[in-house]
Design a protein around this motif. Structure first.
Motif, mmCIF file in Angstrom:
data_model
loop_
_atom_site.group_PDB
_atom_site.id
_atom_site.type_symbol
_atom_site.label_atom_id
_atom_site.label_comp_id
_atom_site.label_asym_id
_atom_site.label_seq_id
_atom_site.Cartn_x
_atom_site.Cartn_y
_atom_site.Cartn_z
ATOM 1 N N MET A 134 0.837 -1.202 0.000
ATOM 2 C CA MET A 134 0.000 0.000 0.000
ATOM 3 C C MET A 134 0.861 1.236 0.000
ATOM 4 S SD MET A 134 -3.332 -0.573 0.470
ATOM 5 C CE MET A 134 -3.240 -2.026 -0.500
ATOM 6 N N CYS A 135 1.359 1.658 -1.072
ATOM 7 C CA CYS A 135 2.235 2.814 -1.214
ATOM 8 C C CYS A 135 3.553 2.596 -0.459
ATOM 9 C CB CYS A 135 1.617 4.100 -0.686
ATOM 10 S SG CYS A 135 0.102 4.547 -1.516
ATOM 11 N N GLY A 136 4.616 2.943 -1.131
ATOM 12 C CA GLY A 136 5.931 2.881 -0.500
ATOM 13 C C GLY A 136 6.470 4.297 -0.409
ATOM 14 N N ILE A 137 7.062 4.638 0.752
ATOM 15 C CA ILE A 137 7.672 5.962 0.833
ATOM 16 C C ILE A 137 9.128 5.855 1.270
ATOM 17 C CG2 ILE A 137 5.419 6.978 1.362
ATOM 18 C CD1 ILE A 137 6.210 7.597 4.071
ATOM 19 N N VAL A 138 9.935 6.768 0.733
ATOM 20 C CA VAL A 138 11.347 6.851 1.119
ATOM 21 C C VAL A 138 11.710 8.311 1.298
ATOM 22 C CG1 VAL A 138 12.309 4.766 0.050
ATOM 23 C CG2 VAL A 138 12.046 6.810 -1.318
ATOM 24 N N GLY A 139 12.765 8.533 2.045
ATOM 25 C CA GLY A 139 13.293 9.883 2.185
ATOM 26 C C GLY A 139 14.786 9.790 2.391
ATOM 27 N N TYR A 140 15.511 10.805 1.942
ATOM 28 C CA TYR A 140 16.978 10.774 2.061
ATOM 29 C C TYR A 140 17.503 12.163 2.388
ATOM 30 C CZ TYR A 140 21.917 10.528 0.761
ATOM 31 O OH TYR A 140 23.278 10.593 0.782
ATOM 32 N N ILE A 141 18.506 12.191 3.260
ATOM 33 C CA ILE A 141 19.301 13.405 3.456
ATOM 34 C C ILE A 141 20.737 12.949 3.678
ATOM 35 C CG2 ILE A 141 18.685 13.513 5.940
ATOM 36 C CD1 ILE A 141 18.841 16.623 5.570
ATOM 37 N N GLY A 142 21.669 13.508 2.915
ATOM 38 C CA GLY A 142 23.060 13.053 3.042
ATOM 39 C C GLY A 142 23.960 13.824 2.114
ATOM 40 N N GLY A 143 25.084 13.196 1.762
ATOM 41 C CA GLY A 143 26.076 13.887 0.946
ATOM 42 C C GLY A 143 25.941 13.584 -0.541
#
Ligand code: F6R
Length: 608
Positions: free
Chosen positions: A1-10
């Motif tokens: 049921m929907c996939g979510i991702v998030g990223y913070i980095g270099g």
């Protein structure tokens, strides 16, 4: 049921987000999108269609920036379209939001905001969240999030970025899964660990109402009233290769073939010195003796495990058992008390109806025991006790190895309860434990016969309808075999108890109709033979699934037969399902269906 991702980095965020989304595509695949802060504003690229469409666009379009969120969608509100895809962005472009779940009061909020001049562009419930964030934002993103979660009803896992606080990714959840991955100089959010396994194994699981604020070098956690929280990280043991196809054409075939190993991992640590040892649960002998009724509650394939469990528990424990689909159980006002044992079965540990059923059982004072595959999932965390199936990540939407290992855990629980209460003579218990121990090798043997099933599928993959019949545990296995076939090959199929056919369904049988008769139960074999004769007399072609010792007799009445290894009566579905998983797989392949991502379905059903 929907996939979510998030990223913070270099690193550049877009490729990292795409990589994560590929691992989550099994959760939904009708559209996909990413939002990245490009140094000046939040830039969004999104599109209807599979992730490959988005990937194509991103090859042409620059999306620079090291902070971002991504989404792969299973539509709930609004048809799959570019504009309904996530991320959803607020009117003034300040907030971008990805969401898994359902905001139940979104229409009231939408109308309220519209009256205040906010313009909406999509049909989604998610856009309401983005618009509310901007509406309540007065320089403090956390406070705006708090205002939103005070007002929304329903379930949500949200990933949020804000153009005026661009060095942060925000995340919050309620009744939808969300984890935070802790890397070296980079941090992640994801719907499940498979999305980030290649980057880090250190994760924190958000609980309902908790908020995470990710920066490049640190992550802070807050409660619903913005009180700071300390959250210990845990180490994920799943290995990266387990979430890859490893040379197989489809995850489903890989997972079918992994069943012997998964069975071994689930069973063998729990059999010691001729006894079932369930160190992981706290049930005492007195508590077991005090149970007056057992309820088994689950959805889909996991529910079909319950259908087998009924026979195993009744046979071994002589206790009344009720098996229910979670979406019915939760609303039917079941009669429970402290003498009720409620066994909740879920591969993902996140299924919305199953979780609600667990909470209802707890509310009524029942003792709860969960059988779960995903370690640390919400159901695992909330049940009084949990027994894990050690199947490893199951990626294909159609469940196979989860079913087999859930069955194994059911046998273990039933035998454990019988052992602890002295219900079984030592010799009988020893016989069952030996049978249980033999299952992995027997499954291995059975799966060697793939070509026979492949040939059979080649004869029937064009059929419009098929029927599965069986009695007792063979009927329970029929339910799962029929579900497998319809969900991936789109061939209409039904499972009936063989004795019920003559009360109506037999009118569906005509010349050439394929009937798959599961006849592994020796005790009921003659009854099955009569039912097979009844359908043959009306023109059906019958494939019989049976054991070696019954083959000859069955051959006299059926058009062809497939033999599975014999085992204890109540464990027979662990064998009979294997050729039928293969049958569904080959029929779907021959019809050109997308086996790992069947239409309209998604893994991990976190909405009602
Ligand atoms: C079918 C299938 C579904 C799931 C059901 C419950 O192949 O996978 O029917 O069994 O959605 O999911 P879990 O076990 O995760 O609660």
């Amino acid at each position: 049921m929907c996939g979510i991702v998030g990223y913070i980095g270099g690193e550049q965020a877009a490729p990292v987000l795409l990589h994560g989304l590929k691992r989550l595509e099994y959760r939904g695949y009708d559209s996909a999108g990413v939002a990245v802060y490009n140094g000046k504003a939040v830039q969004v690229v999104k599109s209807k269609g599979r992730l490959a469409v988005l990937e194509g666009i991103l090859r042409e379009e620059e999306l620079p920036g090291t902070v971002g969120i991504g989404h792969t969608r299973w539509a709930t509100h609004g048809a799959p379209s570019d504009v309904n895809s996530h991320p959803q962005v607020s009117d003034g472009g300040l907030f971008a939001v990805v969401h898994n779940g359902i905001i139940e009061n979104y229409l009231d909020i939408k109308n309220h905001l519209k009256r205040r001049g906010v313009e909406f562009v999509s049909d989604t419930d998610t856009e309401v969240v983005a618009q509310m964030l901007e509406h309540y934002y007065q320089g403090d993103v956390l406070e705006a999030i708090r205002q939103v979660i005070l007002r929304v009803e329903g379930s949500y896992a949200l990933g949020i970025i804000c153009a005026s606080c661009p060095e942060k990714v925000y995340a919050v959840r309620k009744d939808s899964p969300l984890i935070v991955g802790l890397g070296e100089g980079e941090n992640f959010i994801a719907s499940d660990v498979t999305a980030i396994l290649s980057r880090t194994r250190r994760v924190c699981r958000l609980k309902d109402g908790e908020i995470a604020v990710l920066e490049q070098g640190r992550v802070s956690f807050f409660g619903p009233d913005l009180e700071p929280l300390e959250k210990p990280a845990e180490q994920v043991e799943w290995d990266v290769a387990a979430a890859e196809k490893g040379g197989y054409e489809h995850f489903m075939m890989k997972e079918i073939c992994e069943q012997p190993e998964a069975l071994g991992k689930t069973i063998s640590p729990r059999l010691r010195e001729g006894r079932v040892v369930l160190d992981d649960i706290s049930l005492t002998r007195e508590e077991i003796e005090n149970f007056s009724r057992v309820y088994i509650v689950a959805c889909g394939t996991s529910y079909h495990v319950g259908a087998v469990a009924k026979y195993a528990f009744e046979k071994l424990l002589r206790l009344p058992i009720e098996v229910d689909v979670a979406s019915e159980f939760r609303y039917r006002d079941p009669v429970l008390d402290e003498r009720s044992l409620v066994i909740i079965i879920s591969q993902s540990g996140e299924t919305a109806d199953t979780l609600a059923a667990l909470r209802e059982a707890k509310r009524q004072g029942a003792r709860t025991l969960a059988i779960v595959n995903v370690v640390g999932s919400t159901i695992a965390a909330e049940a009084d006790d949990v027994l894990y199936t050690w199947a490893g990540p199951e990626i294909a939407v159609a469940s196979t190895k989860a079913y087999s290992t859930q069955l194994a855990v059911i046998y273990l629980i039933a035998l454990y309860m019988a052992q602890e209460t002295g219900r079984l003579p030592g010799e009988e218990l020893a016989g069952y434990l030996k049978a249980l121990e033999a299952l992995p090798a027997q499954a291995e043997r059975c799966l060697r016969e793939k070509e026979t099933i492949q040939y059979f599928a080649s004869q029937y993959f064009n059929a419009h309808d098929m029927y599965f019949i069986g009695r007792n545990v063979d009927y329970a296995a029929s339910l799962e075999a029929s579900l497998k076939l319809k969900e991936i090959s789109y061939i209409h199929s039904e499972a009936y108890t063989a004795g019920e056919l003559k009360h109506g369904p037999i009118s569906l049988i005509e010349e050439g109709t394929l009937v798959i008769a599961i006849c592994t139960c020796g005790r009921l074999f003659d009854k099955m033979m009569s039912n097979i004769r009844e359908v043959k007399a009306r023109g059906a072609v019958v494939l019989g699934i049976t054991t070696e010792e019954l083959r000859e007799k069955l051959a006299q009445e059926t058009d062809c037969q497939f033999c599975v290894p014999a085992t204890a009566d109540f464990m027979l579905p662990s064998m009979s399902i294997l050729p039928l998983q293969l049958f569904a797989y080959y029929a779907a392949g021959m019809k050109g269906c997308d086996i790992d991502k069947p239409r309209n379905l998604a893994k991990s059903v976190t909405v009602e």
